[in-house]
Write a protein that holds these residues in place. Sequence first.
Motif, mmCIF file in Angstrom:
data_model
loop_
_atom_site.group_PDB
_atom_site.id
_atom_site.type_symbol
_atom_site.label_atom_id
_atom_site.label_comp_id
_atom_site.label_asym_id
_atom_site.label_seq_id
_atom_site.Cartn_x
_atom_site.Cartn_y
_atom_site.Cartn_z
ATOM 1 N N SER A 136 -7.700 -72.904 9.572
ATOM 2 C CA SER A 136 -8.181 -74.278 9.419
ATOM 3 C C SER A 136 -7.001 -75.247 9.437
ATOM 4 O O SER A 136 -5.853 -74.859 9.678
ATOM 5 N N SER A 137 -7.267 -76.506 9.140
ATOM 6 C CA SER A 137 -6.233 -77.547 9.205
ATOM 7 C C SER A 137 -5.063 -77.260 8.274
ATOM 8 O O SER A 137 -3.921 -77.600 8.573
ATOM 9 N N ASN A 138 -5.349 -76.656 7.135
ATOM 10 C CA ASN A 138 -4.275 -76.380 6.169
ATOM 11 C C ASN A 138 -3.657 -74.999 6.360
ATOM 12 O O ASN A 138 -3.036 -74.451 5.444
ATOM 13 N N GLU A 139 -3.856 -74.424 7.564
ATOM 14 C CA GLU A 139 -3.300 -73.119 7.926
ATOM 15 C C GLU A 139 -3.903 -71.966 7.140
ATOM 16 O O GLU A 139 -3.364 -70.855 7.130
ATOM 17 N N GLN A 140 -5.044 -72.205 6.500
ATOM 18 C CA GLN A 140 -5.730 -71.125 5.789
ATOM 19 C C GLN A 140 -6.466 -70.240 6.793
ATOM 20 O O GLN A 140 -7.178 -70.725 7.661
ATOM 21 N N VAL A 141 -6.272 -68.940 6.672
ATOM 22 C CA VAL A 141 -6.995 -68.003 7.529
ATOM 23 C C VAL A 141 -8.448 -67.929 7.030
ATOM 24 O O VAL A 141 -8.701 -67.551 5.890
ATOM 25 N N ILE A 142 -9.374 -68.296 7.893
ATOM 26 C CA ILE A 142 -10.791 -68.316 7.492
ATOM 27 C C ILE A 142 -11.616 -67.227 8.172
ATOM 28 O O ILE A 142 -12.788 -67.037 7.839
ATOM 29 N N ILE B 240 -11.177 -61.137 13.599
ATOM 30 C CA ILE B 240 -11.862 -60.075 14.334
ATOM 31 C C ILE B 240 -10.784 -59.093 14.763
ATOM 32 O O ILE B 240 -9.770 -59.491 15.342
ATOM 33 N N ILE B 241 -11.001 -57.810 14.483
ATOM 34 C CA ILE B 241 -9.994 -56.789 14.774
ATOM 35 C C ILE B 241 -10.622 -55.689 15.629
ATOM 36 O O ILE B 241 -11.763 -55.273 15.393
ATOM 37 N N ASP B 242 -9.883 -55.234 16.631
ATOM 38 C CA ASP B 242 -10.302 -54.114 17.489
ATOM 39 C C ASP B 242 -11.675 -54.366 18.110
ATOM 40 O O ASP B 242 -12.549 -53.500 18.111
ATOM 41 N N ASN B 243 -11.848 -55.527 18.674
ATOM 42 C CA ASN B 243 -13.134 -55.876 19.284
ATOM 43 C C ASN B 243 -13.326 -55.178 20.624
ATOM 44 O O ASN B 243 -12.384 -54.974 21.377
ATOM 45 N N HIS B 244 -14.586 -54.835 20.933
ATOM 46 C CA HIS B 244 -14.922 -54.320 22.268
ATOM 47 C C HIS B 244 -16.228 -54.905 22.788
ATOM 48 O O HIS B 244 -16.722 -54.475 23.823
ATOM 49 N N LEU B 245 -16.760 -55.914 22.094
ATOM 50 C CA LEU B 245 -18.066 -56.486 22.435
ATOM 51 C C LEU B 245 -17.914 -57.853 23.098
ATOM 52 O O LEU B 245 -16.888 -58.516 22.987
ATOM 53 N N SER B 246 -18.987 -58.288 23.753
ATOM 54 C CA SER B 246 -18.986 -59.592 24.431
ATOM 55 C C SER B 246 -19.096 -60.747 23.457
ATOM 56 O O SER B 246 -18.527 -61.819 23.691
ATOM 57 N N ARG B 247 -19.866 -60.545 22.399
ATOM 58 C CA ARG B 247 -20.164 -61.646 21.484
ATOM 59 C C ARG B 247 -19.838 -61.208 20.062
ATOM 60 O O ARG B 247 -20.241 -60.152 19.622
ATOM 61 N N ARG B 248 -19.110 -62.074 19.355
ATOM 62 C CA ARG B 248 -18.822 -61.828 17.948
ATOM 63 C C ARG B 248 -19.011 -63.129 17.192
ATOM 64 O O ARG B 248 -18.728 -64.216 17.709
ATOM 65 N N THR B 249 -19.449 -63.002 15.961
ATOM 66 C CA THR B 249 -19.689 -64.161 15.105
ATOM 67 C C THR B 249 -18.871 -64.035 13.832
ATOM 68 O O THR B 249 -18.830 -62.959 13.212
ATOM 69 N N ILE B 250 -18.219 -65.108 13.462
ATOM 70 C CA ILE B 250 -17.529 -65.198 12.171
ATOM 71 C C ILE B 250 -18.375 -66.082 11.273
ATOM 72 O O ILE B 250 -18.535 -67.284 11.540
ATOM 73 N N LEU B 251 -18.955 -65.499 10.238
ATOM 74 C CA LEU B 251 -19.749 -66.237 9.262
ATOM 75 C C LEU B 251 -18.903 -66.464 8.014
ATOM 76 O O LEU B 251 -18.412 -65.500 7.406
ATOM 77 N N LEU B 252 -18.708 -67.703 7.630
ATOM 78 C CA LEU B 252 -17.899 -68.021 6.461
ATOM 79 C C LEU B 252 -18.723 -67.875 5.193
ATOM 80 O O LEU B 252 -19.929 -68.162 5.175
ATOM 81 N N GLU B 253 -18.084 -67.404 4.135
ATOM 82 C CA GLU B 253 -18.793 -67.232 2.866
ATOM 83 C C GLU B 253 -19.353 -68.553 2.375
ATOM 84 O O GLU B 253 -20.445 -68.610 1.825
ATOM 85 N N LYS B 254 -18.602 -69.615 2.590
ATOM 86 C CA LYS B 254 -19.095 -70.959 2.308
ATOM 87 C C LYS B 254 -18.486 -71.900 3.333
ATOM 88 O O LYS B 254 -17.381 -71.664 3.826
ATOM 89 N N PRO B 255 -19.189 -72.960 3.686
ATOM 90 C CA PRO B 255 -18.674 -73.877 4.710
ATOM 91 C C PRO B 255 -17.330 -74.472 4.307
ATOM 92 O O PRO B 255 -17.062 -74.694 3.113
ATOM 93 N N ILE B 256 -16.497 -74.728 5.301
ATOM 94 C CA ILE B 256 -15.224 -75.397 5.051
ATOM 95 C C ILE B 256 -15.201 -76.710 5.816
ATOM 96 O O ILE B 256 -15.828 -76.856 6.861
ATOM 97 N N SER B 257 -14.471 -77.658 5.266
ATOM 98 C CA SER B 257 -14.266 -78.940 5.938
ATOM 99 C C SER B 257 -12.890 -78.916 6.579
ATOM 100 O O SER B 257 -11.880 -78.676 5.904
ATOM 101 N N THR B 258 -12.838 -79.141 7.884
ATOM 102 C CA THR B 258 -11.564 -79.094 8.599
ATOM 103 C C THR B 258 -11.601 -80.007 9.811
ATOM 104 O O THR B 258 -12.653 -80.199 10.420
ATOM 105 N N GLN B 259 -10.455 -80.576 10.148
ATOM 106 C CA GLN B 259 -10.356 -81.424 11.329
ATOM 107 C C GLN B 259 -9.839 -80.651 12.532
ATOM 108 O O GLN B 259 -9.955 -81.120 13.664
#
Length: 764
Positions: A712-718, A721-740
């Motif tokens: 995110s904007s503050n360099e926080q890793v949010i 994805i590791i060792d992917n082999h699929l066409s589509r992946r989704t990252i779902l955040l535990e709670k929404p973050i506000s970022t520019q």
Amino acid sequence: MITEKYTYKRTPKTIALSADLVIVGGGLTGTCSAITAARAGMKVILVQDRPVLGGNCSSEVRLWILGATSHMGNNNRWARESGVIDEIMLENIYRNPDGNPLIFDTVLLEKMVEEKNITLLLNTSVYDLDKNPAGSPDEDIITAVHAFCSQNSTQYNLSAPLFCDASGDGIIGFLSGAAFRMGAESAEEFGEKFAPEKSYGELLGHSMYFYSKDIGRPVKFVPPSFALQDITEIPRYKTFNPKDFGCRLWWLEYGGRLDTVHDTEKIKWELWKVVYGAWNYIKNSGSFPEAENMTLEWVGTIPGKRESRRFEGDYMLKQQDIVEQRTFDDTVAFGGWSIDLHPADGVYSDQSGCNQWHSKGVYPVPYRCYYSKNIGNLFIAGRIISATHVAFASTRVMATSAAGGQAVGIAAALCKKYNCSPREVGQLHLQELQLELWRSGQYLPQTAISDPENLVNHAVQITASSTLQLKELAPSGFWAPIKDSVAQMLPVTLGKMPAVSFWIEADKETDFEVELRKSSKSFNHTPDVILERKSFHLAKGKQEITAAWDVTFEEPCYAFVCFMKNEDVKIQYSEIRISGVVSLFNATNPAVSNYGKQEPTEDIGVDTFEFWCPQRRPEGRNIAMKLSEPLDAFTVRNLVNNYHRPVSQTNAWAADLSDRNPMLTISWAQPELVSRIDLVFDTDYDHPMENVIYVHPETVMPFCITNVEVTSSNEQVIGRIIDNHLSRRTILLEKPISTQHLKLRLSGSNPNVPVSLMEVRCYR
């Protein structure tokens, strides 16, 4: 201990279950439909009359899954079906590159049991159903189906507001009174010039497959008494090859002159007769000494079915729709297999085992083909969809059917959301249906999609640490003679075609022809328009040749630089592979009736054109070349153009080849609330990924991004994805973050492939 006194009659144990959607048929179509609907929030009951999922692609039948890619034997580039079927195929090739059908069973079963919204009933056959009372205003509504499981001696009463028939023979449609057809329409009814004559037959038959194995020592075979005694009854008997097994012998087919529903057991016995007779011929005729150590490892116990009933929807797909690639406002799926009719006499016919005619590209399938026109809450999916016999010859294959199953799954979720019928989804909620299908990975040819909720569409800037400017495909040490004409596809935009320099070696003084071509339709990949020809007189030896073109392109499309057949000339290749860039060969692939050129001898309503097809890796290298001007085909704008795959352009952003860990930055004018990030990777939609018989050289596609880190904007890793082999992946955040800003750090696994990404989407 249980002791019961005599009673006149007992009833089986009965369980009543209810859901939002009941799907009957656990083949690939029903499986994909159930998974899609469950992920969309539907409570689903899937009823399958066999012990495993998959139907014709299960370990019980062992037919390879194919669709628009057609063994890479047609001109449908990047045409593999996407969404759930793509996820299944990629998972299988990752775990099972050797094509073990038992492992494929586990892939399907795992996908099913991981969906908590699905109740799976295996070994359970539907035999009856209930509808609203006859004469009532809603008498065309199914209220429940009744099924019986032989393994646990239990009857199930299954109720739901919606039903889907994906059973192959259409048991629900038949019992409910849905309008259906069986057999071939006349040429006059729909104006189909390829409609078969009665002598050819009106139905395709069933097939039975077998596996053989070399056990390293002599093994004898004593045929059962019911085996075919006279192999010459099979006109094609001389084509048997001990190395062929499984669905390579798809032409061991029978039953097209019979009732392919009610005569299935009779057909099965005839096919057993044929299989054991064929093996007896291979083992005991003396014509195949190489079969001495071979044993019969497996023979199917149920036949693979091709055709029985077809149910009528609000539209019936026909031959012209396929050949002309007609557009529809309500496109929800696509096809691309050939129009593939077989003689009804099958293995006993003296005609060719199949009669395949291809279109120049993939074709859309409208939503109106996927529900019954007269049963108000019945979806139809799989080989029984609303199509003529001729069109069915293309739509019947499993990957095409699976895409239709996904369309039904999303449509059913909208029925629940809006408390409406399948027909009303198409009438009232079509744009939402297409958007949700697109979000789920479905490719909708010639259909414009916009996603107003995707925050990336509103970004003020998308930047990349680098962007590939395609100026060169660097030469390698690999040279090969031009035994078949070969072409390099290049993505061009508006403006003049750059000059192309390449390296060749002539074995002797000779003339050499090079052509520049394009497709007559920009979204196709059939090079049927010759723009310019160049002729070069070559001296013996290695030399660099430059072809300067006087051609201007007025729309983005693919240019085909075609090096015409000359066996006295070698051309240099490159080891560099790039998303949306591929070489093609005007060779042959008899497995799909590709003999270099499709050329009907009479007017049967199909086109004449050449086949230019890629080779399977590790072959299929690009042709080494330099361009006078770079091709700007990999801009970050491609990330938001709403395409998941190459079509008339690459539709991918790619980093410079030297940038092995590129970064993408998405910036908004003000902070945005982000809770979900969807990423779409390039998993080579040219690859058919046959699930059996073929052995695949890779478990992860070379273009696929394997690792992603999002900050995110503050360099926080949010997210990662590791060792992917699929066409589509989704990252779902535990709670929404506000970022520019969002920063995506990406990496791939292949040093000869630029890191590329098809799409990134963010949602609140």
